[in-house]
Design an enzyme around this catalytic site. Sequence first.
Site, mmCIF file in Angstrom:
data_model
loop_
_atom_site.group_PDB
_atom_site.id
_atom_site.type_symbol
_atom_site.label_atom_id
_atom_site.label_comp_id
_atom_site.label_asym_id
_atom_site.label_seq_id
_atom_site.Cartn_x
_atom_site.Cartn_y
_atom_site.Cartn_z
ATOM 1 N N ASN A 7 -49.856 -7.043 -21.644
ATOM 2 C CA ASN A 7 -50.194 -7.885 -20.489
ATOM 3 C C ASN A 7 -49.550 -9.234 -20.762
ATOM 4 O O ASN A 7 -50.063 -10.043 -21.527
ATOM 5 C CB ASN A 7 -51.725 -7.985 -20.385
ATOM 6 C CG ASN A 7 -52.161 -8.819 -19.199
ATOM 7 O OD1 ASN A 7 -51.336 -9.440 -18.517
ATOM 8 N ND2 ASN A 7 -53.452 -8.853 -18.951
ATOM 9 N N ARG A 95 -48.963 -4.295 -17.569
ATOM 10 C CA ARG A 95 -49.680 -4.766 -16.398
ATOM 11 C C ARG A 95 -48.692 -5.578 -15.554
ATOM 12 O O ARG A 95 -48.068 -6.517 -16.052
ATOM 13 C CB ARG A 95 -50.833 -5.670 -16.817
ATOM 14 C CG ARG A 95 -51.520 -6.256 -15.619
ATOM 15 C CD ARG A 95 -52.592 -7.224 -16.011
ATOM 16 N NE ARG A 95 -53.285 -7.698 -14.832
ATOM 17 C CZ ARG A 95 -53.709 -8.947 -14.667
ATOM 18 N NH1 ARG A 95 -53.523 -9.840 -15.611
ATOM 19 N NH2 ARG A 95 -54.316 -9.296 -13.572
ATOM 20 N N HIS A 184 -56.835 -6.880 -9.006
ATOM 21 C CA HIS A 184 -57.856 -6.243 -9.865
ATOM 22 C C HIS A 184 -57.948 -4.737 -9.596
ATOM 23 O O HIS A 184 -58.964 -4.108 -9.907
ATOM 24 C CB HIS A 184 -59.272 -6.826 -9.639
ATOM 25 C CG HIS A 184 -59.452 -8.255 -10.031
ATOM 26 N ND1 HIS A 184 -60.353 -9.092 -9.403
ATOM 27 C CD2 HIS A 184 -58.864 -8.996 -10.994
ATOM 28 C CE1 HIS A 184 -60.312 -10.286 -9.957
ATOM 29 N NE2 HIS A 184 -59.404 -10.250 -10.922
ATOM 30 N N ARG A 245 -61.300 -20.845 -8.666
ATOM 31 C CA ARG A 245 -60.647 -20.592 -7.370
ATOM 32 C C ARG A 245 -61.687 -20.601 -6.246
ATOM 33 O O ARG A 245 -62.777 -20.061 -6.404
ATOM 34 C CB ARG A 245 -59.931 -19.243 -7.392
ATOM 35 C CG ARG A 245 -58.713 -19.228 -8.287
ATOM 36 C CD ARG A 245 -58.075 -17.858 -8.343
ATOM 37 N NE ARG A 245 -58.183 -17.279 -9.659
ATOM 38 C CZ ARG A 245 -58.000 -15.993 -9.933
ATOM 39 N NH1 ARG A 245 -57.679 -15.156 -8.970
ATOM 40 N NH2 ARG A 245 -58.128 -15.539 -11.158
ATOM 41 N N GLU A 388 -59.424 -2.609 -18.736
ATOM 42 C CA GLU A 388 -58.123 -2.519 -18.064
ATOM 43 C C GLU A 388 -57.039 -1.965 -18.994
ATOM 44 O O GLU A 388 -56.151 -1.254 -18.551
ATOM 45 C CB GLU A 388 -57.736 -3.881 -17.495
ATOM 46 C CG GLU A 388 -58.586 -4.199 -16.264
ATOM 47 C CD GLU A 388 -58.422 -5.600 -15.736
ATOM 48 O OE1 GLU A 388 -57.555 -5.796 -14.887
ATOM 49 O OE2 GLU A 388 -59.159 -6.498 -16.182
#
Length: 403
Positions: A7, A95, A184, A245, A388
């Site tokens: 990642n 990823r 996601h 955010r 993940e």
Amino acid sequence: MKILVINSGSSSIKFQLLEMTDESVLALGLIERIGEKEGFIRCILHPETREKRTIERVELIADHKSGMHKAVGILTDSDTGVISSSADIKAVGHRVVHGGEAFHQPTLITDAVLAAIKQNIPLAPLHNPPNLDGILVAQNLFPGVPQIAVFDTAFHQSIPPHAFHYALPYELYEEQRIRKYGFHGTSHKYVANECAYQMGKSLERLNLITIHLGNGCSMTAIKNGRSVDTTLGLTPLEGLVMGTRSGDVDPAVHAYLARNCGMDIDSIDGMLNKESGLKGLCGMNDMRDIHDQIASGNERARLALEVQTYRNRKYVGAYLAVLGRVDAIVFTAGIGENDGVVRGKTLEGLEIFGISLDPVANNQRVKSPVLLSSKESRIQVWGIPTNEELAIARESKTVLEGC
Ligand code: ADP
């Protein structure tokens, strides 16, 4: 079969090496502050066994290539390493944040795939370039080893047009591909599969609402195993209130700030992504600190918790309406797995829709899949840890086997 998962971010790379015969983790690591004077590399070898060993170094890491080179050096070290040579790695799973409309599935990386990821850079200017760097470095370090891209957006490509279109001039979609993509996806798909497994049902027969609450937050409506709507949008800014955010705001906030506060586009964008959300409301973006502050009477911290959980609840209501029948709701990621208060407030008052938590079950940190709902709850509620890296490794293995 050993699969390396990468990642790659703008100044950091996370990696995991998995043995896929039993899905055990052989090593996991983090390379940080790439390009700065003092880079940092941490590698935990055999993290799941008694031989667990942590190696940490502070040293200059000039670029992504040098960082990955050092990591592979640790993995193959003759004294401490977990593999004898990089040839033991049979595939590398990457990823990739934005696959645009081109990718509905994890994909074996070819030159055409690289070009398509490049083409999507305007949609994810902060994420896709470092993702590409990671792929190029891995191609260089592991020549001839299949590289697989697993896209955050792919699971959401099943969202129908009435849900992915914004009501903007149609040309903006035709010419700029402006639409909801969602992110996601790897996490939502992983916990949906785990939930189906726990319920002893096939995912294709289940309608689920999956709620990923970490630093980034998103909720997905899953109908018969497929994503039909999700809260994140063109970029990972829309929807739920996140750590820093904003989630949903009136789009006119941009124009107001530009006209009345002299802010330019970059500073507005930066503010909405980095200075808003929980942090914007109370100055803290870690939910543990927020709870501590609430306990000592900090009203802004309480407001941040209320705003986030109210927004969550509003979207649960929306997705109940989208799906009609819902079999289960799943909480995952840092807050979703650990925070019974947030889960409780998110589902507060929804008993009328057949949703009720078991207060004892809900008052725990989830380490493996756990049923959190009461016996009376028509809709089951689950806490399921996301993973993940394992999801990317599994997807990569499937692509490899299909080659
Ligand atoms: P990311 O989106 O970066 O992958 P995570 O899923 O790891 O983030 O979630 C990180 C967030 O989870 C932290 O910022 C914190 O708010 C929250 N968190 C972690 N542990 C706990 C806990 N025990 N209780 C409440 N919140 C927690």
